[in-house]
Write a protein that holds these residues in place. Structure first.
Motif, PDB file in Angstrom:
ATOM      1  N   PRO A  48       0.815  -1.212   0.000  1.00 56.12           N
ATOM      2  CA  PRO A  48       0.000   0.000   0.000  1.00 56.12           C
ATOM      3  C   PRO A  48       0.865   1.285   0.000  1.00 56.12           C
ATOM      4  O   PRO A  48       1.990   1.277   0.481  1.00 56.12           O
ATOM      5  CB  PRO A  48      -0.795  -0.109   1.308  1.00 56.12           C
ATOM      6  CG  PRO A  48      -0.685  -1.517   1.742  1.00 56.12           C
ATOM      7  CD  PRO A  48       0.622  -2.000   1.237  1.00 56.12           C
ATOM      8  N   GLU A  49       0.257   2.351  -0.480  1.00 57.75           N
ATOM      9  CA  GLU A  49       0.972   3.606  -0.676  1.00 57.75           C
ATOM     10  C   GLU A  49       1.462   4.227   0.631  1.00 57.75           C
ATOM     11  O   GLU A  49       2.420   5.014   0.626  1.00 57.75           O
ATOM     12  CB  GLU A  49       0.048   4.595  -1.410  1.00 57.75           C
ATOM     13  CG  GLU A  49       0.765   5.798  -1.971  1.00 57.75           C
ATOM     14  CD  GLU A  49      -0.160   6.708  -2.766  1.00 57.75           C
ATOM     15  OE1 GLU A  49       0.251   7.845  -3.065  1.00 57.75           O
ATOM     16  OE2 GLU A  49      -1.288   6.282  -3.066  1.00 57.75           O
ATOM     17  N   ARG A  50       0.825   3.876   1.753  1.00 58.20           N
ATOM     18  CA  ARG A  50       1.196   4.500   3.032  1.00 58.20           C
ATOM     19  C   ARG A  50       2.667   4.264   3.396  1.00 58.20           C
ATOM     20  O   ARG A  50       3.250   5.013   4.195  1.00 58.20           O
ATOM     21  CB  ARG A  50       0.304   3.992   4.164  1.00 58.20           C
ATOM     22  CG  ARG A  50       0.468   2.522   4.507  1.00 58.20           C
ATOM     23  CD  ARG A  50      -0.390   2.133   5.710  1.00 58.20           C
ATOM     24  NE  ARG A  50      -0.212   0.752   6.110  1.00 58.20           N
ATOM     25  CZ  ARG A  50      -0.893  -0.278   5.630  1.00 58.20           C
ATOM     26  NH1 ARG A  50      -1.826  -0.061   4.710  1.00 58.20           N
ATOM     27  NH2 ARG A  50      -0.666  -1.500   6.058  1.00 58.20           N
ATOM     28  N   TRP A  51       3.288   3.232   2.809  1.00 59.41           N
ATOM     29  CA  TRP A  51       4.680   2.943   3.144  1.00 59.41           C
ATOM     30  C   TRP A  51       5.642   3.941   2.515  1.00 59.41           C
ATOM     31  O   TRP A  51       6.816   3.995   2.904  1.00 59.41           O
ATOM     32  CB  TRP A  51       5.027   1.510   2.736  1.00 59.41           C
ATOM     33  CG  TRP A  51       4.314   0.508   3.597  1.00 59.41           C
ATOM     34  CD1 TRP A  51       3.251  -0.278   3.256  1.00 59.41           C
ATOM     35  CD2 TRP A  51       4.597   0.216   4.971  1.00 59.41           C
ATOM     36  NE1 TRP A  51       2.853  -1.052   4.326  1.00 59.41           N
ATOM     37  CE2 TRP A  51       3.663  -0.767   5.394  1.00 59.41           C
ATOM     38  CE3 TRP A  51       5.541   0.676   5.883  1.00 59.41           C
ATOM     39  CZ2 TRP A  51       3.659  -1.284   6.690  1.00 59.41           C
ATOM     40  CZ3 TRP A  51       5.539   0.164   7.167  1.00 59.41           C
ATOM     41  CH2 TRP A  51       4.611  -0.803   7.562  1.00 59.41           C
ATOM     42  N   ASN A  52       5.173   4.737   1.536  1.00 63.05           N
ATOM     43  CA  ASN A  52       6.021   5.806   0.981  1.00 63.05           C
ATOM     44  C   ASN A  52       6.528   6.719   2.092  1.00 63.05           C
ATOM     45  O   ASN A  52       7.711   7.077   2.149  1.00 63.05           O
ATOM     46  CB  ASN A  52       5.226   6.665  -0.024  1.00 63.05           C
ATOM     47  CG  ASN A  52       5.096   5.997  -1.370  1.00 63.05           C
ATOM     48  OD1 ASN A  52       5.114   4.784  -1.472  1.00 63.05           O
ATOM     49  ND2 ASN A  52       4.945   6.793  -2.408  1.00 63.05           N
TER      50      ASN A  52
END
Length: 887
Positions: A383-387
């Protein structure tokens, strides 16, 4: 086909046949867009655990899907030499033989480790095979094989020559059990009930009562104190600023220094400064030019700097020091204190922050390009939150300690000539120094295991050589891993790729969750809650293991799973197997026709069209889910289609045309059935490869052709085809309504305990004239599926005991007078209602009790509320049934 599906021989048979036929082997010069995955290399000491099973199931889904979609796809397998873990295993065996590695000597010990690796190092590889992993085993790599060792050496020397690798004395994580430095990820933190020791430091030249109080959790480091620090803005200590203090027990004078780092609000506002045993103190010591004093030996015993405590174990020293402080009146107080304490992940000993001469990589210069790669979208996290997590770590990056005091690993390629004082890096083993000296020795340390792992995406393809594989498959496409190594592996791979290859190592990082038990605890041997995937394969099948893990794995979320959950995968396999046997029995041993070019649109029934439309939708949705890395949605989509649309509905419908005596209808129905089933198991293949490959052959779909895993991935129907076959939304709406009518009729039968064998009459008041016309053409099929007689009456009005329910096709009524003893049924239902109302009242009383609400665990309270709602729902349903019977 056998009556019962037995997965064990099937799985062994197909994996051997796939390998023998070269199904997993890729060619960099083959046609197709390149797609590559490099496996996160498991430790060579490892055994397959449930996290590996999830991780590799996802990778195998991707690689099989891409391979079948026409890509030139390769999955590179391999193992990590796992320096500390492997050396520990071999040292333990030596101890059992009464030897130590130092008695054996370095060269003989390393040879012994290689022997162990050759004998036991392939265990986890064989276990990956048992799962069905379709890796290209001809390309299997090991982080210490010759090619990868060359890559490690090349990178070290390039960085060293650029001034990005240096040697220095810094605070590192020291394992006294293994006697080596550790990386941050090799430290496991545990909450410990310890103590906070408040110690009096006398003021030099003062009286008996002139002292300050400093608190510490590690009093055994006190002998290494070189100062006490205070915040310059703290007015409480104005009168002693600039004075010296006397180090308790030792008697050495140390200064009181001022530093903004000290928090005046924490404790007494005073901090002991021990630069050789604390990273923050080390930084402060450098700012104030304080000389560190290391008071411990590598094994955790106290050295000569510890004065009277020399030779003691650090925790023995603590005990004796506390006694001495108490005796000298220098112990102010001892408080209980809960805090996080680092432990070595292998030896389980308490980590000692320790000043040590080590090799480091300057990370900030490497991080800039790696940060930009994520900012610009060259690397995407799912998921994008790990960016955000990645960027935060990059913004606060610290230099990387890469040296380890071990013998197993890539030895640091630095050489020393003692007679000339030279220090240099070399790709080859030198016999003469650059200045002609011959007394040459190599650095004793080896490199951190991660130093080979961060090169994995390109070293596996033969870098630093320019190979065809490197040109074709670098950068790789998708990295599948867990979030716990995003810093120690993922981020470093991006840095290595952008530095040495000038390209990111992969375009997408899919981070799956942690596999937990049903209560949400992380699975581990120590907790006794770990599930052995090999036992799951033995008891249920490899396909069941894969299916259940993926189905329960929402994108990026942790997976809560228990052993009973694998029954879901086994039951699904049985359902599909039974469907296939039913179809095979209808085909009279002939090879089934599957090509829809022979389909006659005029013979398509509404159920045929509904099934083909759902097949078209399923193909599209499966592709969308896999493109978006929604693996559980992919699993659910195929599961729902095969189980519900195909098995539960279509096969039931098909029994009528198959047994009608009309050979044209039968052949046409079999054509639709087989094309749909063939396509469905193709869609299922990446998830459940063994069962589907067995069915591909057993059903005759292979013919003279190839394996299922080499077949073409299904495509949705073209618009012109859908129009020619009248695959319309209107037909879908009608069939959905018809099926809802059947469901409601069956529900009425069940509500009043009427046996399935008893034929009954249903009266349907259609929702519209159009619906009545459509239903009137399907009465024979409806009668068979509801096991009764359906009458369509647009003006029907129920009188007396006529239970009814609403369906999407209209109201469904079941006249009950001739079916049941109405009075007896009313009495039965009233008795059930009384019992349920009693349960509701007791539950209400319990949930109104403040003592229960406040003392019971939240999960218990929530369970009680859920049970109450369930009982209320049952009671409401019985009231509705009574109302229907009482008119």
């Amino acid at each position: 086909m056998e009556k019962k599906y037995d997965p064990t021989p099937v799985e062994k048979k197909w994996y051997a046949r796939w390998e023998e036929a070269g199904c997993f082997t890729a060619d960099p010069n083959a046609e197709g867009e390149p797609y590559s995955i490099v496996i996160p290399p498991p430790n060579v000491t490892g055994r397959l655990h449930i996290g590996h099973a999830l991780n590799n199931s996802i990778q195998d889904i991707l690689i099989r899907w891409k391979r079948m979609s026409g890509y030139n796809a390769v999955w590179i397998p391999g193992t990590d030499h796992a320096g500390i873990a492997t050396q520990s295993v071999v040292e333990r065996k030596l101890r059992e033989e009464g030897q130590t590695r130092r008695e054996l000597g370095r060269e003989a010990f390393v040879e012994r480790v290689w022997d162990w690796k050759e004998q036991y190092g392939s265990t986890i590889i064989e276990q990956l095979r048992s799962m069905g992993c379709s890796c290209d085993w001809s390309r299997e790599r090991f982080t210490m094989d010759e090619g990868l060792s060359d890559a490690v050496k090349e990178v070290f020397i390039q960085l060293y020559e650029q001034g990005l690798i240096y040697r220095g004395n810094y605070i590192i994580n020291w394992s006294t059990g293994l006697q080596t430095a550790l990386s941050d990820d090799e430290v496991e933190y545990e909450e410990v009930k310890g103590h906070l020791y408040h110690i009096r430091y006398p003021i030099e030249g003062g009286g008996k009562d002139d002292y300050i109080v400093v608190a510490t959790t590690r009093p055994e480091t006190l002998m290494g104190d070189v100062a006490v620090a205070v915040n310059p803005r703290d007015k409480r200590y104005e009168n002693i600023k600039g004075k010296n203090l006397i180090l308790p027990v030792i008697g050495r004078a140390i200064p009181l220094i001022e530093d903004d780092y000290v928090d005046p609000e924490f404790g007494t506002g005073l901090v002991k400064i021990t630069p050789a045993h604390d990273p923050n103190d080390f930084d402060m010591g450098n700012r104030h030019e304080l000389t560190p004093i290391n008071v411990m030996n590598p094994d955790g015993t106290m050295n000569g700097e510890a004065g009277p405590y020399e030779g003691m174990d650090r925790f023995e020293c603590r005990k004796k020091l506390l006694e001495d402080l108490e005796a000298q009146g220098l112990m102010e107080k001892i408080e209980e204190h809960v805090h996080q304490v680092g432990h070595c992940y292998r030896s389980k000993t308490v980590i000692e922050p320790r000043l040590s001469l080590q090799w480091f990589v300057k990370m900030a210069p490497l991080a800039e390009r790696a940060k930009k790669a994520v900012e610009d979208g060259e690397v995407k996290f799912v998921p994008e939150r790990w960016n955000k997590v990645y960027m935060n770590w990059m913004d606060n990056i610290r230099d990387w300690c890469i040296s380890r005091q071990l013998w197993w690993g890539h030895r640091i390629p630095i050489y020393y000539c003692d007679s000339t004082g030279e220090v240099w890096a070399s790709r080859e083993t030198p016999t003469v120094s650059p200045q002609g000296g011959t007394d040459i020795r190599q650095d004793e340390d080896v490199m951190d295991t991660w130093f080979s792992s961060w090169l994995w995406p390109f070293s596996v393809h033969g870098w630093p050589n320019e190979t065809e594989a490197l040109k074709t498959w670098y950068p790789s496409s998708t990295l599948v891993t867990a979030p716990d190594i995003i810093f120690f592996w993922v981020a470093r791979m991006v840095m290595a790729g952008t530095t040495f290859m000038k390209q990111v190592p992969f375009d997408t990082v899919y981070l799956h969750g942690v596999v937990r038990d049903k209560e949400g605890n992380k699975q581990s041997k120590s907790l006794g809650n770990s599930i052995d995937p090999l036992e799951v394969i033995k008891d249920f099948s490899a396909d069941a293991l894969r299916f259940s893990l993926i189905t329960l794995n929402a994108t990026g979320q942790d997976v809560k799973i228990g052993e009973n959950d694998f029954e879901m995968g086994r039951n699904y396999s049985t359902k599909i197997w039974n469907a296939a046997r039913f179809m095979q029995m209808q085909s009279d041993g002939e090879t089934p026709a599957c090509d829809l070019d022979a389909l006659n649109p005029a013979l398509l029934s509404s159920d045929d069209r509904h099934l083909l439309t759902r097949l078209h939708q399923t193909i599209r949705k499966v592709n969308a889910h896999l493109d978006a890395y929604r693996f559980n949605d992919y699993s659910h989509e195929v599961y729902s289609f095969i189980r519900t649309d195909y098995c539960d509905w279509y096969l039931e419908y098909a029994k009528e045309p198959l047994n009608s005596g009309d050979e044209a209808r039968k052949a046409h129905t079999l054509l639709v059935m087989h094309h749909t089933f063939k396509t469905a198991i193709t869609l299922l293949h990446p998830l459940m490869p063994f069962l589907t490959e067995e069915l591909w052959e057993a059903m005759g779909y292979r013919g003279e052709g190839d394996f299922l895993m080499r077949s073409e991935w299904p495509k949705p129907f073209e618009k012109a085809t859908r129009e020619a076959w009248a695959l319309t939304d209107e037909n879908m709406t009608f069939v959905d309504a018809k099926r809802d009518l059947i469901r409601v009729a069956r529900q009425l039968r069940a509500d009043y305990n009427i046996k399935p064998s008893q034929e009954i009459e249903f009266i349907v008041r259609p929702s519209s004239a159009k619906m009545e016309d459509a239903l009137s053409g399907e009465l024979d099929a409806l009668n068979r599926l509801v096991r009764g007689k359906v009458q369509l009456k647009s003006d029907y009005k129920a009188e007396g005991a006529v239970p009814g329910l609403v369906s999407k096709a209209g109201n469904v009524f079941m006249p009950a007078d001739d079916l049941i003893d109405v009075d007896a049924e009313v009495a039965r239902l009233q008795k059930q209602l009384e019992e349920l109302e009693g349960h509701i009242n007791r539950s209400h009383a319990r949930l109104s009790n403040e003592a229960f609400i406040s003392k019971a665990p939240a999960a218990v309270v929530e369970q009680q509320r859920a049970q109450q709602q369930e009982i209320i729902g049952k009671a409401d349903k019985i009231r509705g049934l009574l109302k229907s019977l009482q008119g």
